[in-house]
Design an enzyme around this catalytic site. Sequence first.
Site, PDB file in Angstrom:
ATOM      1  CB  CYS A   1       1.922 -11.006   5.366  1.00  0.00           C
ATOM      2  SG  CYS A   1       1.039  -9.207   5.508  1.00  0.00           S
TER       3      CYS A   1
ATOM      4  CD  GLU B   1      -2.671  -9.849   3.974  1.00  0.00           C
ATOM      5  OE1 GLU B   1      -1.576 -10.731   3.832  1.00  0.00           O
ATOM      6  OE2 GLU B   1      -2.908  -9.312   4.692  1.00  0.00           O
TER       7      GLU B   1
END
Length: 500
Positions: free
Chosen positions: A279, A245
């Site tokens: 993020c 990720e």
Amino acid sequence: MTAVHAPGTPAIEDGRLVSTSPATGAEAGRFPVATAEDVDRAVARARTAGEWWAGLGFTGRRERLLRWRGVLARQIEELAELMHVEGGKPVGDAVVEILTALEHVDWAARNAQRVLGPRKVRSRLILAEFTGHLEYQPYGVVGVIGPWNYPVFTPIGSAVYALAAGNAVVFKPSEYTPAVGQWLVDRFAEVVPEHPVLTAVHGLGDTGAALCRSGVGKVAFTGSTRTARKVMAACAETLTPVLLEAGGKDAMIVDADADLDAAAEACVWGALTNAGQTCIGIERVYAVDQVFDAFVDKVVARAGRLTVGPDGADLGPITMPAQIDIIRRHIDDAVARGGRAVLGGPDAVQPPYVHPTVLVDVPEDSTAVREETFGPTITVNRVRDIDEAVERANALPYGLGGSVFGRKRAVAVARRLRSGMAAVNSTLTFAGMSTLPFGGVGDSGIGRIHGEDGLREFGLAKSITRRRARSLLPSMTFERTPADVARLVKVAKLMYGRNR
């Protein structure tokens, strides 16, 4: 003599990793730095522990994981305060992060058997004499490399799913938040004291690299795209599978029929929560011409009310001191190239803090638009229509999340976003929904955590067939006859020869 280092910057002193607050410089903890040999030993111990853990079965693991959830919930204030001290995160934001993590612990523990347990799979006519069975077996040991921006929610999103699937976990917390990582491991040991099923190894990047090369069954990493490539390259040496990720540059699209008050509220939250160090944070907004001015006014009004500071403020410090230079560079470049700061601007950078900054009319090839800023800044640009908005949103190699505000076509527009996730008339909500997979495409990563897909990431599919009757159409045998082959041809034509 004690080394002098900037507040919040990890330091190694006498073989120990020293963690300090980015806001005050107060020490949060000291932890032994793991060498490559230490990491190998931790993985070896975890391999034995994993065999015991897998032997508990889904029911035994569920009971232990739910007990861990209870410990975390009962000590939520203590953990939130530690997150505030070590990373500067406002306590309220820390509580929300922990609550979201608890939901994932609960869901993974309760659903692992249903998703991963042995089940019968229907066979087809061509092999009707066999039954099919499918189950997901654990990798053994999973290495989890966690980030500093969400030091509870993000690593738990990998670790608890791996644990529920029957794996042991060796966890390398970020060097910026090792105290939080160790706290989680210590609380787990309280409910699973028998074996080191969840352990921590501390250090800088070389410790993470050692974990990649340690022989774990899989590595789950969260961090920058640049580091994700290094992790993938290290794991490729031993064909160790990875779940990555990585970075994001998420966009929000505001259509002409959007509820502008709701869109502005969600935009400010999605862009500025955790001081923009998210993020899946909204870093770009594309608002259609009809609503652009009104939307910008509402965003500026809401963002301008936010407070910045060490205690009790809406926004805390920038956790990683080096990130401040990147934020400053992006703001300066945007303004130098014709963008306008309608809130904040270059003067908003006041280390260790950055005040909310809203930039408009920023060129699409500027660093503020194209690169991950990871700070409390946002660019808002005008587009002529929704098609241009989608085109600009999809123009970058990132593809983590995104958001669309509107009524008639918002869902259709969300489907057009090149991203692993999208929220309609909200922001970031897909992260907290334990039933949905979380992950990106392109430069934003590989694989999924959370939900059923997240559980399956940490299990190896094992297929088993079992004969239950004599073959009526023998094919996989040297005992078949020409008559058998003729019957197979006839069946093939009957079953597959039609154009529908």
